[in-house]
Design a protein around this motif. Sequence first.
Motif, PDB file in Angstrom:
ATOM      1  N   LYS A   1      37.839  45.529  44.504  1.00 23.88           N
ATOM      2  CA  LYS A   1      38.785  45.247  45.928  1.00 23.88           C
ATOM      3  C   LYS A   1      39.913  46.342  44.853  1.00 23.88           C
ATOM      4  N   ASP A   2      40.650  45.555  43.904  1.00 29.90           N
ATOM      5  CA  ASP A   2      42.001  45.246  42.903  1.00 29.90           C
ATOM      6  C   ASP A   2      41.528  45.279  41.035  1.00 29.90           C
ATOM      7  N   ASN A   3      40.640  45.700  41.314  1.00 25.73           N
ATOM      8  CA  ASN A   3      40.110  46.434  39.635  1.00 25.73           C
ATOM      9  C   ASN A   3      39.768  45.122  39.305  1.00 25.73           C
TER      10      ASN A   3
ATOM     11  N   LEU B   1      47.537  33.692  32.439  1.00 25.73           N
ATOM     12  CA  LEU B   1      47.270  33.272  33.686  1.00 25.73           C
ATOM     13  C   LEU B   1      47.854  34.249  34.960  1.00 25.73           C
ATOM     14  N   ASP B   2      46.933  35.198  35.368  1.00 27.16           N
ATOM     15  CA  ASP B   2      47.507  35.577  36.918  1.00 27.16           C
ATOM     16  C   ASP B   2      48.597  35.074  37.565  1.00 27.16           C
ATOM     17  N   VAL B   3      49.392  36.031  38.222  1.00 28.92           N
ATOM     18  CA  VAL B   3      50.589  35.232  39.069  1.00 28.92           C
ATOM     19  C   VAL B   3      50.123  33.852  38.843  1.00 28.92           C
TER      20      VAL B   3
ATOM     21  N   HIS C   1      49.896  47.435  33.062  1.00 26.37           N
ATOM     22  CA  HIS C   1      48.272  48.404  34.498  1.00 26.37           C
ATOM     23  C   HIS C   1      49.240  48.297  35.679  1.00 26.37           C
ATOM     24  N   ASP C   2      50.112  47.381  36.181  1.00 24.55           N
ATOM     25  CA  ASP C   2      51.115  47.534  37.419  1.00 24.55           C
ATOM     26  C   ASP C   2      52.542  48.811  37.183  1.00 24.55           C
ATOM     27  N   GLN C   3      52.449  49.048  35.946  1.00 25.79           N
ATOM     28  CA  GLN C   3      53.595  49.695  35.415  1.00 25.79           C
ATOM     29  C   GLN C   3      53.537  51.199  35.735  1.00 25.79           C
TER      30      GLN C   3
HETATM   31  C1  GLC Z   1      48.835  40.631  38.805  1.00 27.65           C
HETATM   32  C2  GLC Z   1      48.287  41.472  38.154  1.00 27.65           C
HETATM   33  C3  GLC Z   1      47.569  42.364  39.464  1.00 27.65           C
HETATM   34  C4  GLC Z   1      47.063  41.959  40.667  1.00 27.65           C
HETATM   35  C5  GLC Z   1      47.989  40.863  41.278  1.00 27.65           C
HETATM   36  C6  GLC Z   1      47.157  39.661  42.233  1.00 27.65           C
HETATM   37  O1  GLC Z   1      50.300  40.833  39.124  1.00 27.65           O
HETATM   38  O2  GLC Z   1      48.561  41.814  37.491  1.00 27.65           O
HETATM   39  O3  GLC Z   1      46.813  43.365  39.005  1.00 27.65           O
HETATM   40  O4  GLC Z   1      46.874  43.226  41.360  1.00 27.65           O
HETATM   41  O5  GLC Z   1      47.819  39.614  39.823  1.00 27.65           O
HETATM   42  O6  GLC Z   1      45.807  39.831  41.137  1.00 27.65           O
END
Ligand code: GLC
Length: 551
Positions: free
Chosen positions: A56-58, A195-197, A324-326
Motif C-alpha cells: 500500500k506504501d511500496n 531506520l525509517d522514521v 525515493h520520496d523526493q
Molecule cells: C519514510 C519512507 C517513506 C514512507 C514513510 C512511511 O518517510 O521513506 O517512503 O512512506 O516513511 O513508512
Amino acid sequence: MSFQNEVIYQAYIKSFKDSGENGYGDIKGVTSKLDYLSKLGITMLWLNPFYPSPQKDNGYDISDYTGIDPIYGTIEDFEELVEEGEKYGIGIMLDLVLNHSSTEHEWFQKALAGEKKYQDYYILREAPEGKEFPTNWQSKFGGPAWEKFGETNKYYLSLFDKTQADLNWRNKEVREELTKVVNFWIGKGVKGFRLDVINLIGKDEILIDSTGDIAQEKSLYTDRPIVHEYLQELSKNSYGKYPEIITVGEMSSTSIESCIQYTQQKNKELTMAFSFHHLKVDYSDGEKWTKAPFDFLELKKIINDWQLGLSKNGGWNALFWNNHDQPRAVSRFGDDQNYREKSATSQAHILHFLHGTPYVYQGEEIGMTNPYFEELKQYQDIESHNAYKLMRTQGKSHKEIMEILQEKSRDNSRTPMQWTSEKHAGFTKGEPWIELAKNYLQINVAKELEHGEIFIYYQNLIRLRKERKVIQLGNYEPILLEHEQVWAYQRNFEEEELLTISNFYGEEIVVDLSKDVKPGDWKYVLGNYGERSFKMNLELAPYESISFIKK
Ligand code: GLC
C-alpha cells in the motif's frame, strides 16, 4: 573502512532492475548490477524494503519483517547478493520500518482477533466523550491519524496510511521482537540499517490534542526524549555489538539538537541521520502541495546550519539531494533541459565535499530527471492520489494539480532505472509497474558510460573522498553565505585546506573571493568545466563547480 569514508548508493529495488518478467525490480537484478555499482566506487548499498507487504506504501507497510516478498525473490537470492557484494567490497544496508507494521502483519491480525497480548503491540485508544477520535492528530498522508479498531470502540494510531499501524514501543515485548528482527538480518551478513522514521517511535503514554498548529502537533510525537533510550537499548542488543555496522536514522521533522544527540558516537544510538529541512525550500508557507520557486539563500542557510551544528558537536550528517520520496534534484534545483549534465555534476560536487556521508540515489549518477507525467493514472503513489483528492476539495483545478504533481510527487524519482535504449530502458522484459520517463532514449546508463560526463564525475568525487582526509574529516566553514548565486565553503584538516565554489544558476558570473579566501598556493582539484587556475576574481560558467586545495 570507517564510516567517514563511506559513500552509500540507494537502490529503490522495485524500480532498479528486473531479472525476470514481472515488471518489478528484484534482488537478482540488483546482484547483476554490482559490477556497475562497484565501478562507481560506492562502498555500501541501501535497498528499500523488500519484505512481504501488501504494497500500500511500496513496502513501507511490512507484513513479515524477516521474509522476502516473492515479487523480489527469495532468501537465497538475498544471501547470494550479500556474498557477491562482499567480493566487490559493497556492504548491504537494509531499510527497516520499525515505527509501524502493516495491518496485515500477524501481530495486528491477532490483535484484531482479540488477543490481548497483541493488542498491546499497537497504540489503541478510545475517543473521549463527545469526540470523534482519541486525538485530533492528522495522518502524514492526509486525513485523521486514527482508524477504527475492528468492531471495538477503540481506534488505532496510524501516522501514515491507515494500513500502517504504529507500534507500541512502550511495550518491552515489542522492543524485543524488533531487536530480534535486526539480529536476524545481522545474521544474514547485513552491514547497515536505514531506520525509517525512527524518531517517531517514542509516543507518550497519554496522548493529547494539538492546538491545530502542525508544528506543535508533530512535536507531540516527534523526537520525544524516550527515543534516545529506545535507540540505546536497541543498539546495545543488536547492531551496537558490531562496530563495522552503519546505521542511519530517517528523521521526520527533526532538529539539529536532537540529531547531535542521535549521532554523537559516545551515545551509542546511530551512526548518522537524514534530515529534510533543506528539501522544503520550495514549499509555499510550509505546504508541500504547492508550486513555488526554491529559495536559494534558505537552502544554503539550512545546509550550513546543519553542517556547523553537527560537525562542531561530534554529530554526523547523511548528505543527500535525492531519494525515493523526493523529486529529482536536477529537475528541482538545476536545469534539466539546457544544462542537465552541468547542473547534475555541480550539485553532486557541492554535496560530496561536505562534512558527512554522501548518498547517491539510483539514476542520479546518470542525470535522470522527473518524468513529467501528464495523466493522474500514471501516478502510483498513495500519497499523490490522496493529495490529488485533497487539492480537488480545496478547489484547485485538475490542470493546476497535475502541474504540482509533476514537481512534487514522490513518483518523480520512482520511475524505472534507465539502463539502455532498448524497450523499457532494459529495466524489465515484462510490463513495468510504473511508466518510464520518456527521455530514456537519450538518458541511460549505456549512453552515459559511452560518452557522458556525469558518471565519471561521480567516480572522481567518490575517489577523492576516499583519498583525502580533508574531505572525510575536515572542519567545515561557510563563505559567501549571503551571495545570491554562488555556493561556497571551505574544509580544513591539519595543514590542508579545501575550497569549493559553485555557481548554482545558469548565468555566468565573476565572484570576488578576496574578502573571504586567504591568498596562497591554491591548486585545482576537480571542476565540472575542467582544470584551471585559481584567481581571486573567479569567473564561473553556468552551473560550474570547482574545488582548489592548499597545503
Ligand atoms: C519514510 C519512507 C517513506 C514512507 C514513510 C512511511 O518517510 O521513506 O517512503 O512512506 O516513511 O513508512
